[in-house]
Design an enzyme around this catalytic site. Structure first.
Site, mmCIF file in Angstrom:
data_model
loop_
_atom_site.group_PDB
_atom_site.id
_atom_site.type_symbol
_atom_site.label_atom_id
_atom_site.label_comp_id
_atom_site.label_asym_id
_atom_site.label_seq_id
_atom_site.Cartn_x
_atom_site.Cartn_y
_atom_site.Cartn_z
ATOM 1 N N HIS A 294 -3.337 -3.736 -5.391
ATOM 2 C CA HIS A 294 -3.795 -2.960 -3.784
ATOM 3 C C HIS A 294 -4.947 -3.277 -3.777
ATOM 4 O O HIS A 294 -5.761 -2.135 -4.070
ATOM 5 C CB HIS A 294 -3.139 -0.721 -4.064
ATOM 6 C CG HIS A 294 -3.713 -0.767 -2.570
ATOM 7 N ND1 HIS A 294 -4.083 1.070 -2.162
ATOM 8 C CD2 HIS A 294 -3.902 -0.467 -1.148
ATOM 9 C CE1 HIS A 294 -4.206 0.580 -1.263
ATOM 10 N NE2 HIS A 294 -3.399 -0.079 -0.458
ATOM 11 N N SER B 253 0.988 -1.035 0.266
ATOM 12 C CA SER B 253 -0.074 0.196 -0.226
ATOM 13 C C SER B 253 0.745 1.227 -0.482
ATOM 14 O O SER B 253 0.252 2.162 -0.227
ATOM 15 C CB SER B 253 -1.295 0.431 0.740
ATOM 16 O OG SER B 253 -0.302 -0.211 2.715
#
Ligand code: 3H9
Length: 722
Positions: A461, A440
């Site tokens: 992600h 992330s």
């Protein structure tokens, strides 16, 4: 003998008469799905007239409505045409036209069978509700529902009146307030359809049923229900109780920010005390008024933005996606297990790897438990659940990785660990496997540096919890191959996510815009504003949870780490506050260790704000700020940062920015996303407020250059939708 009625090709509706049964086939030319647009209404109007007058064939005894489009029966009213509504009267007229058509369908001299294969949503289900009998196919693509509230409106072609009369108030409200979609089996359980049959025999069964209804050998279950409505709901006071509970539920979920669900309750409640015609009047008026509200316009914008992100045409021009049948996931923690479950649920086989057998087994259990819970909710049968859970296998080795189409690493957020995993995985996979990282915060180009085939490396992600969160943020670095991006996008869609593709930059898009917003919340704490005031201000602006609660959910240690990475990249405006350092130093990690800004009981249930926090952070709660001020500081901080990401080329489009903010981090859907918000508020007005904040609080509120430019030029992000 079959009598055929000829139709010109290219018409949206065809009718053939076979042995006294009129077979009405829907197939709108040039459209991916059937929608109730002006041409369909005209064609249906003509067909109904012919059936009413016996013009088609006086011997017609019954009719069947089928769709020729795979996967759709009717996807509802044409949402594109909603953009044309200028006044409530425009929308009300559209609703009345739909109602009149379906009134004629319901009162046709012959029985009509809806043979539903594929989605029957909104106006689509309303057509089915006006039929005499409904048969659904058992295909997983068959889904029935009234999702209008998700577009800021109420059903406008009789749904608010016919559904509660058919299945009872409580069940109908549950469907209409949530927009929930039922497969054939569950729709039969709810009493919406009369029968469920395999796709292959649907047309034949529908013909047979039509014949039986015409001969009086069969009666629809719906008709029996209508004669004996849910008796419990007719007990004195029961109906009031149902509506008052439903109203409370809506208020606690929406804080009253969405007009449609409240209006829906009113229309259903009042309609039940009147006859159908009066109920339809109320419905048409509500539809008309709601369709032109800013909330509905924002939600319609989001529908098209989300669909466009899923069907990104720019991708097809560069490369073709590879088919994804098998994936492997490295790291069987909460995220890894979630990615495994979401993939298995969509038919993909998964190898889930961790270093230790206990960790792999725990991840496997988490993934399987998630699958079982979700399958049970859909009322899946035992053998179906077994087939689903068997798709995930756990391992401590890289066995089976060679046949994976995509590998996703989801190990601890540490650069050197991730680079090692990438090198190890690469040794086991071929040149045709996508190598995705669920980081992330770590730049994808940094991870790609460790690879011998950097062109295969891409950021995937996911958001937590994976099975629920609809966004997949795909991050490309300058060397990512086109087919890798296209395959990642197709994989995201395959597992039910809406993908947006962004360029590699610190925080990518979602965390980049979340970070200054969260930092500003911490600064408010430093200034002495109470935790619950900050949260209440932001839930009052439309976020599902406030930033202080979000800190606890994400984990204070995780937020601290991410905050420092972004602060290093954008030192001018993302100075991390000391609040997180102090909290983490005090052993507080949020919900996961039961110590954060809030108190937690032994079962992890969130309690009240922890008053001892103020001493820990060294700032007594001594200041009260007007809610609007908190909302402006936090809300505009995020909006301004979103504009910067477009200006810097992190985002490819404003549309992706709106989709990412709403689906990834809970930006209020009724505000349409940061870019839509700027268009609706006016860039000049937003700029003026940013300048005022900058003068008061310093350069972190300096307006994005793109905002200044748009304020000067008056150019909008979505000129075609305004
Ligand atoms: C309503 O019915 C009001 C009534 O009560 C009363 C009125 C009087 N309109 O999503 P996809 C397009 S409100 C226009 O990629 P999937 C979509 O934009 C309506 N266009 O496919 C896309 O276009 P493009 C209530 C529509 O297989 C293409 O079809 N109904 C509509 O993943 C393919 O869509 C809903 O809210 C529409 N109604 O999913 C249902 N539907 O190719 C909304 C689709 O140019 N639709 N398109 O990008 C959906 O949920 C999904 O699209 C569906 C298909 C499940 C149907």
């Amino acid at each position: 003998m079959a009598t055929m009625v000829s139709e010109e090709t290219g018409a949206p509706v065809h009718m053939d008469v076979e042995d006294g049964i009129a077979i009405i086939r829907l197939d709108q030319p040039g459209k991916p799905v059937n929608v109730i647009s002006a041409d369909l209404v005209t064609a249906m109007d003509d067909i109904l007239r012919r059936l009413e007058e016996g013009e088609a064939d006086a011997s017609v005894r019954a009719a069947v409505i089928l769709s020729e489009k795979k996967g759709t029966w009717i996807a509802g009213a044409d949402i594109e045409q909603f953009k044309e509504f200028r006044t409530p009267a425009d929308a009300e007229a559209a609703s009345r036209a739909g109602q009149r058509l379906l009134d004629r369908l319901e009162n046709l001299r012959v029985p009509v069978v809806a043979a539903i294969d594929g989605v029957a949503l909104g106006g689509g289900l309303e057509v089915a509700l006006a039929c005499t009998y409904r048969i659904a196919s058992d295909s997983p693509k068959t889904r029935l529902g009234l999702p209008e509230v998700n577009l800021g409106i109420v059903p406008g072609a009789g749904g608010t009146q016919r559904l509660p009369r058919l299945i009872g108030v409580r069940a109908a409200l549950d469907l209409m307030l949530t927009g929930k979609q039922l497969d054939g089996r569950r729709a039969r359980g709810a009493g919406i359809v009369d029968e469920v049959v395999p796709v292959a025999i649907l047309p034949a069964v529908a013909r047979q049923v039509a014949n039986d209804l015409a001969e009086g050998r069969k009666e629809p279950r719906g008709a029996a229900r209508r004669r004996s409505p849910q008796w419990m709901e007719n007990l004195p006071g029961m109906r009031q109780l149902i509506f008052s509970k439903a109203r409370q539920g809506v208020m606690s979920k929406t804080k009253g920010l969405y007009p449609a669900p409240l209006r829906l309750l009113e229309v259903v409640e009042k309609g039940l005390d009147r006859d159908l015609a009066e109920g339809l009047e109320l419905e048409a008026r509500a539809f008309g008024e709601l369709a032109v509200t800013p909330e509905a316009r924002s939600l319609v914008h989001l529908f098209f933005a989300t669909t466009a992100a899923k069907n990104d045409p720019a991708l097809g021009e560069t490369a073709k996606p590879k088919k994804v049948d098998r994936i492997a996931v490295v790291g069987a923690g909460f995220m890894g297990a979630g990615i495994a479950a979401a993939s298995a649920e969509s038919g993909i086989r998964v190898r889930l790897k961790d270093v230790k057998p206990e960790a792999a087994a725990k991840g496997l259990k988490t993934a399987r438990d998630t699958l079982i819970k979700r399958a049970k909710r859909k009322k899946a049968r035992g053998f179906e659940i077994t087939a689903l859970t068997d798709r995930v296998e756990a391992t401590t080795e890289y066995t089976g990785f060679h046949s994976a189409d995509v590998v996703v690493e989801a190990v601890f957020e540490d650069v050197s660990l991730k680079q090692t995993v990438i090198r190890d995985v690469e040794a086991k996979i071929g040149a045709g496997t996508v190598l995705g990282s669920n980081t992330s915060t770590i730049p994808i180009s940094t991870l790609a540096e460790a690879a011998s085939r950097p062109e295969n490396v891409i950021g995937l992600h996911f958001f937590s919890p994976v099975e629920k969160m609809p966004l997949l943020e795909i991050i490309t670095h300058p060397g990512t191959a086109g087919w890798v991006t296209a395959t990642s996008h197709a994989f995201g869609k395959q597992i039910g996510k809406t993908p947006i593709i962004v360029n590699d930059a610190p925080g990518f898009y979602a965390n980049r815009i979340l970070s200054p917003y969260m930092a500003e919340a911490a600064l408010l704490l430093e200034e002495g504003v109470r935790m619950e005031e900050i949260d209440a201000a932001m839930t009052g602006w439309g976020y599902p949870v406030g930033p202080i609660t979000l800190y606890d959910e994400v984990g204070l240690d995780v937020a601290q780490k991410a905050g420092k990475i972004l602060a290093a990249a954008f030192a001018d405006r993302m100075r991390p506050s000391s609040v997180l350092d102090r909290m983490v130093a005090d052993g507080r990690q949020g919900r996961k260790n039961g110590r954060g800004f809030f108190t937690y009981d032994e079962d992890g249930k969130k309690g009240t704000p922890d008053e001892s926090v103020y001493a820990v952070i060294g700032s007594p709660a001594a200041k009260t700020l007007p809610r609007a001020e908190i909302q402006e500081r936090l809300g505009l901080m995020m909006v301004n940062e979103a504009l910067r990401t477009l200006e810097e080329g992190v985002l490819r489009s404003a549309r992706d920015g709106d989709v990412g903010a709403v689906l990834g981090i809970g930006f209020p859907p009724f505000r349409g996303g940061p870019f839509w918000y700027v268009d609706q508020t006016g860039a000049a007005a937003v700029l003026e407020r940013m300048r005022a904040l900058e003068a008061r609080h310093g350069p972190r509120f300096a307006p994005a250059a793109l905002l200044v430019e748009r304020a000067a030029s008056g150019e909008r992000f979505f000129p075609d939708e305004s």
